[in-house]
Design an enzyme around this catalytic site. Structure first.
Site, PDB file in Angstrom:
ATOM      1  N   SER A 155       7.234   2.225   0.488  1.00  0.00           N
ATOM      2  CA  SER A 155       7.505   2.668   1.851  1.00  0.00           C
ATOM      3  C   SER A 155       6.896   1.766   2.918  1.00  0.00           C
ATOM      4  CB  SER A 155       7.025   4.108   2.030  1.00  0.00           C
ATOM      5  OG  SER A 155       5.684   4.242   1.623  1.00  0.00           O
TER       6      SER A 155
ATOM      7  N   HIS B 251      13.303   6.027  -0.102  1.00  0.00           N
ATOM      8  CA  HIS B 251      13.894   5.002   0.768  1.00  0.00           C
ATOM      9  C   HIS B 251      15.106   4.313   0.153  1.00  0.00           C
ATOM     10  CE1 HIS B 251      10.543   5.468   3.530  1.00  0.00           C
ATOM     11  NE2 HIS B 251       9.796   5.574   2.443  1.00  0.00           N
TER      12      HIS B 251
ATOM     13  N   LYS C  42      15.477  11.290   5.265  1.00  0.00           N
ATOM     14  CA  LYS C  42      15.504   9.877   5.673  1.00  0.00           C
ATOM     15  C   LYS C  42      16.967   9.448   5.808  1.00  0.00           C
ATOM     16  CE  LYS C  42      10.807   9.385   4.352  1.00  0.00           C
ATOM     17  NZ  LYS C  42       9.817   9.270   3.287  1.00  0.00           N
TER      18      LYS C  42
HETATM   19  C1  LIG Z   1       8.623  10.087   3.094  1.00  0.00           C
HETATM   20  C2  LIG Z   1       8.212   9.957   1.675  1.00  0.00           C
HETATM   21  C3  LIG Z   1       7.897  11.078   0.910  1.00  0.00           C
HETATM   22  C4  LIG Z   1       7.780  12.451   1.517  1.00  0.00           C
HETATM   23  O1  LIG Z   1       9.030  12.977   1.828  1.00  0.00           O
HETATM   24  P1  LIG Z   1       9.113  14.076   2.998  1.00  0.00           P
HETATM   25  O2  LIG Z   1      10.443  14.701   2.797  1.00  0.00           O
HETATM   26  O3  LIG Z   1       8.979  13.330   4.273  1.00  0.00           O
HETATM   27  O4  LIG Z   1       7.976  15.029   2.778  1.00  0.00           O
HETATM   28  C5  LIG Z   1       7.634  10.903  -0.431  1.00  0.00           C
HETATM   29  N1  LIG Z   1       7.635   9.677  -0.988  1.00  0.00           N
HETATM   30  C6  LIG Z   1       7.905   8.570  -0.274  1.00  0.00           C
HETATM   31  C7  LIG Z   1       7.903   7.239  -0.951  1.00  0.00           C
HETATM   32  C8  LIG Z   1       8.181   8.680   1.082  1.00  0.00           C
HETATM   33  O5  LIG Z   1       8.411   7.590   1.802  1.00  0.00           O
END
Ligand SMILES: *Cc1c(COP(=O)(O)O)cnc(C)c1O
Length: 384
Positions: free
Chosen positions: A178, A206, A237
């Site tokens: 991330s 992602h 996302k």
């Molecule tokens: C954003 C993210 C999460 C958490 O997901 P949410 O739905 O925002 O709680 C978990 N793992 C990774 C790699 C992320 O980037």
């Protein structure tokens, strides 16, 4: 006084340039946003496909609220599991080519629940050193033993697997990291899991929607299929809404339903969100131009930033980090851009290792070539 101690910790953080601040968004999420009363060109969301404010998703959310109401009223195992949830789970499972899927309220909760349900005392987790905080927290909560391998180093992972004793084995990794934007070597990791009879949990927060055929995610990108692969994706996302899904063999999903505490002991997300997510899946499948546009913008950005004093990390995903080094330099660069009407966040330790503070540039399919050119021009100005 207990207050003084808290204040001292906060002051210390501020002195190190590490105090985090929230800014208030007054417009919908998107490429052009209004923050604290001012308009900005934004390169700082995870809304990679520009779906967070998509008219079809908004309409589906409204229709879902009309049909199902607003609140779910209970956890999934009591009376909060609606037709919209059930239908979305089966569509998501088939979209990512898995026998079954389970929705969670967020990705953070999905990771906590899945890992805690699958391993415990006497078992071993093998984790990439740069994994997301939610995976790290989940490891602690599970009470399993933890071995961390060097970032993306399959040979190091193999050494650790070789030394491991009895008990269940679970390898966990971000598919797309991330804060770095690079991808895990999933084919090598899966081959090791098959050889050493370990589960592989892939966090594709992602990659889902962005990579692979129709946006089916990182395993599709690498053409991987295995019953040992447990797939997790977030739905807030690229999918543009909220929530997360774990997709796996039926026996894994049933284990989560029975044991995942962050699934069992929390109110189900509003069913209208599941309706919006069904519309999101339709857009993912049908609008390939969004992924094509992203690939084109990534190429343009990388070419335009090639000869700056700061280096882009090697990444072929919409996450394009520009490593600045010191915390204050990163913040100053981010503020220089903000003064020019461009919003790119500075990411500092402890989110990233000391000395690698960076601008995390993220691209969206709804950026234009001119938007990217504007960012490139501003960074060149700030470099001189
Ligand atoms: C954003 C993210 C999460 C958490 O997901 P949410 O739905 O925002 O709680 C978990 N793992 C990774 C790699 C992320 O980037």
């Amino acid at each position: 006084m207990p207050f003084l101690k808290l204040q001292r910790d906060l002051d210390e953080r501020a002195e190190q340039g590490l105090l985090r601040r929230r800014r208030v968004l007054e417009s919908p999420q998107g490429v052009h946003i209004t923050v604290d009363g001012k308009p900005y060109l934004s390169f700082c969301s995870n809304d990679y496909l520009g779906l967070a404010n998509h008219p079809q998703l908004i309409a589906a959310l409204q229709a879902g609220a009309q049909q199902h109401g607003v609140g779910s009223g209970a956890s999934h195992l009591v009376s909060g599991h609606f037709t919209a949830h059930q239908r979305l789970e089966s569509e998501l499972a088939s979209f990512v080519s898995k026998p079954a899927a389970l929705l969670f309220s967020t990705g953070y909760l999905a990771n906590l629940g899945a890992i805690q349900a699958l391993v415990g005392r006497g078992d071993t987790i093998f984790a990439d050193k740069l994994n997301h905080a939610s995976l790290n927290d989940a490891m602690l909560l599970s009470r399993a033993g933890v071995k961390r391998y060097r970032h993306n180093d399959a040979a190091h992972l193999e050494q650790l697997l070789e030394q491991s004793g009895s008990g269940r084995k679970l390898v966990i990794t971000d598919a797309v990291f991330s804060m770095d934007g690079d991808m895990a070597p999933l084919p090598e990791l899966l081959a090791l899991c098959e050889r050493y009879e370990a589960w592989l949990l892939v966090d594709d927060a992602h990659g889902f929607g962005v990579l692979g055929d129709q946006g089916r995610g990182s395993p599709s990108y690498f053409n991987l299929q295995s019953p040992l692969l447990i797939y997790m994706a977030t739905l807030g996302k690229a999918a543009g809404v909220s929530g997360a899904v774990v997709a796996a063999e039926q026996v894994v999903i049933e284990t989560l339903v029975q044991n995942a505490r962050s699934y069992i002991y929390t109110t189900a997300s509003p069913p209208a969100l599941a309706s919006a997510l069904q519309a999101s899946l339709t857009v993912l499948r049908e609008e390939e131009w969004r992924r094509e546009r992203l690939r084109k913008l990534i190429t343009e950005l990388r070419a335009g930033l090639a000869n700056l004093p700061w280096a882009l990390m090697p990444s072929s995903t919409p996450i394009q980090p520009l490593v600045v080094g010191g915390n204050e330099n990163a913040v100053a660069l981010s503020e220089g851009l903000r003064a020019r009407g461009i919003w790119v966040p500075a990411i500092r330790p402890p989110t990233v290792p000391n000395g690698t503070a960076r601008l995390r540039i993220s691209l969206s399919a709804t950026h234009t070539g001119a938007d990217v050119a504007q960012l490139i021009g501003a960074l060149h100005e700030l470099a001189h």
